[in-house]
Design a protein around this motif. Structure first.
Motif, PDB file in Angstrom:
ATOM      1  N   GLU A  77      92.386   2.869  87.095  1.00 17.95           N
ATOM      2  CA  GLU A  77      92.790   2.344  88.397  1.00 17.95           C
ATOM      3  C   GLU A  77      94.150   1.691  88.247  1.00 17.95           C
ATOM      4  O   GLU A  77      94.350   0.871  87.359  1.00 17.95           O
ATOM      5  CB  GLU A  77      91.785   1.299  88.910  1.00 17.95           C
ATOM      6  N   ARG A  78      95.047   2.050  89.115  1.00 19.77           N
ATOM      7  CA  ARG A  78      96.393   1.473  89.087  1.00 19.77           C
ATOM      8  C   ARG A  78      96.325   0.066  89.665  1.00 19.77           C
ATOM      9  O   ARG A  78      95.881  -0.141  90.769  1.00 19.77           O
ATOM     10  CB  ARG A  78      97.363   2.329  89.897  1.00 19.77           C
ATOM     11  N   LYS A  79      96.754  -0.912  88.867  1.00 18.62           N
ATOM     12  CA  LYS A  79      96.782  -2.310  89.309  1.00 18.62           C
ATOM     13  C   LYS A  79      98.095  -2.611  90.016  1.00 18.62           C
ATOM     14  O   LYS A  79      98.129  -3.271  91.031  1.00 18.62           O
ATOM     15  CB  LYS A  79      96.599  -3.251  88.123  1.00 18.62           C
ATOM     16  N   ASN A  80      99.189  -2.159  89.446  1.00 15.15           N
ATOM     17  CA  ASN A  80     100.503  -2.281  90.062  1.00 15.15           C
ATOM     18  C   ASN A  80     101.349  -1.140  89.513  1.00 15.15           C
ATOM     19  O   ASN A  80     100.830  -0.250  88.857  1.00 15.15           O
ATOM     20  CB  ASN A  80     101.125  -3.666  89.800  1.00 15.15           C
ATOM     21  N   ASN A  81     102.624  -1.153  89.765  1.00 12.21           N
ATOM     22  CA  ASN A  81     103.469  -0.025  89.371  1.00 12.21           C
ATOM     23  C   ASN A  81     103.500   0.227  87.873  1.00 12.21           C
ATOM     24  O   ASN A  81     103.710   1.345  87.435  1.00 12.21           O
ATOM     25  CB  ASN A  81     104.897  -0.229  89.892  1.00 12.21           C
ATOM     26  N   ASN A  82     103.318  -0.807  87.074  1.00 13.13           N
ATOM     27  CA  ASN A  82     103.485  -0.657  85.629  1.00 13.13           C
ATOM     28  C   ASN A  82     102.188  -0.692  84.835  1.00 13.13           C
ATOM     29  O   ASN A  82     102.210  -0.467  83.643  1.00 13.13           O
ATOM     30  CB  ASN A  82     104.406  -1.762  85.096  1.00 13.13           C
ATOM     31  N   LYS A  83     101.070  -1.016  85.459  1.00  5.81           N
ATOM     32  CA  LYS A  83      99.866  -1.247  84.684  1.00  5.81           C
ATOM     33  C   LYS A  83      98.660  -0.571  85.319  1.00  5.81           C
ATOM     34  O   LYS A  83      98.529  -0.533  86.532  1.00  5.81           O
ATOM     35  CB  LYS A  83      99.634  -2.755  84.594  1.00  5.81           C
ATOM     36  N   THR A  84      97.795  -0.044  84.472  1.00 10.53           N
ATOM     37  CA  THR A  84      96.534   0.510  84.942  1.00 10.53           C
ATOM     38  C   THR A  84      95.390  -0.206  84.237  1.00 10.53           C
ATOM     39  O   THR A  84      95.556  -0.752  83.150  1.00 10.53           O
ATOM     40  CB  THR A  84      96.435   2.027  84.664  1.00 10.53           C
ATOM     41  N   LYS A  85      94.245  -0.185  84.893  1.00  9.13           N
ATOM     42  CA  LYS A  85      93.041  -0.790  84.328  1.00  9.13           C
ATOM     43  C   LYS A  85      92.072   0.340  84.022  1.00  9.13           C
ATOM     44  O   LYS A  85      91.822   1.197  84.866  1.00  9.13           O
ATOM     45  CB  LYS A  85      92.442  -1.766  85.344  1.00  9.13           C
ATOM     46  N   ARG A  86      91.548   0.373  82.802  1.00 12.55           N
ATOM     47  CA  ARG A  86      90.583   1.393  82.403  1.00 12.55           C
ATOM     48  C   ARG A  86      89.178   0.843  82.626  1.00 12.55           C
ATOM     49  O   ARG A  86      88.879  -0.292  82.272  1.00 12.55           O
ATOM     50  CB  ARG A  86      90.774   1.752  80.940  1.00 12.55           C
TER      51      ARG A  86
END
Length: 172
Positions: A77-86
């Motif tokens: 899941e994309r949290k913001n433009n630079n980071k995703t959460k697995r």
């Protein structure tokens, strides 16, 4: 500086070592299950590597193997433009037939839009059934497909929009 560790408690029994899994795969699988708070396990490969005192690449390979063997799902899941959460989830053994899963998805979709003034139910045509069967495989389970439909309900607008998406004629 002392290192702070978060511990996961679970019993080690013979049943944890599942047929076809290596010991480390079994331990990671059990840890994912123990860390799942109902919304999935958010532990990183680095967390598991530190916890089991193994290489982060070993963790990555074993999580991929668990996914490929059908024991877990991995969703990003994309949290913001630079980071995703697995999000890791243990797959529960399902005793439902493929046909009942397809019918369940159709019923869910129709239920999502039944209160709309222009509601037209999705009919279980051969084309729709094949499209749903493909989406279930793509999303690794009926449950994950339904979660996706639920999250994106407003983007579909109607059963017709879902039908187009199922057939690959609408990108959402």
């Amino acid at each position: 500086m002392t290192e702070e560790r978060k511990w996961v408690q679970y019993q080690l029994t013979k049943s944890i070592f599942k047929k076809g899994l290596t010991p480390i795969e079994s331990l990671i699988l059990r840890s994912i299950e123990a860390l799942d708070n109902g919304k999935g396990c958010f532990a990183t490969n680095e967390y598991f590597a530190s916890f089991f005192e193994i290489n982060v690449y070993t963790v990555s390979r074993n999580i991929t193997k668990l996914k490929d063997k059908g024991y877990i799902t991995v969703r990003l899941e994309r949290k913001n433009n630079n980071k995703t959460k697995r999000i890791l989830k243990v797959k529960r053994a399902s005793h439902y037939t493929e046909q009942s899963e397809i019918n369940g998805v159709i019923n869910y979709i129709n239920g999502m839009f039944k209160e709309e003034h222009d509601f037209e139910p999705i009919k279980p045509t051969t084309e729709i059934k094949k499209a749903i069967q493909q989406k279930i495989k793509e999303y690794h389970s009926q449950k994950e497909l339904i979660q996706y439909l639920k999250m994106h309900r407003d983007n579909f607008l109607s059963t017709h929009g879902v039908s187009l998406w199922l057939k690959g004629q609408l990108n959402i």
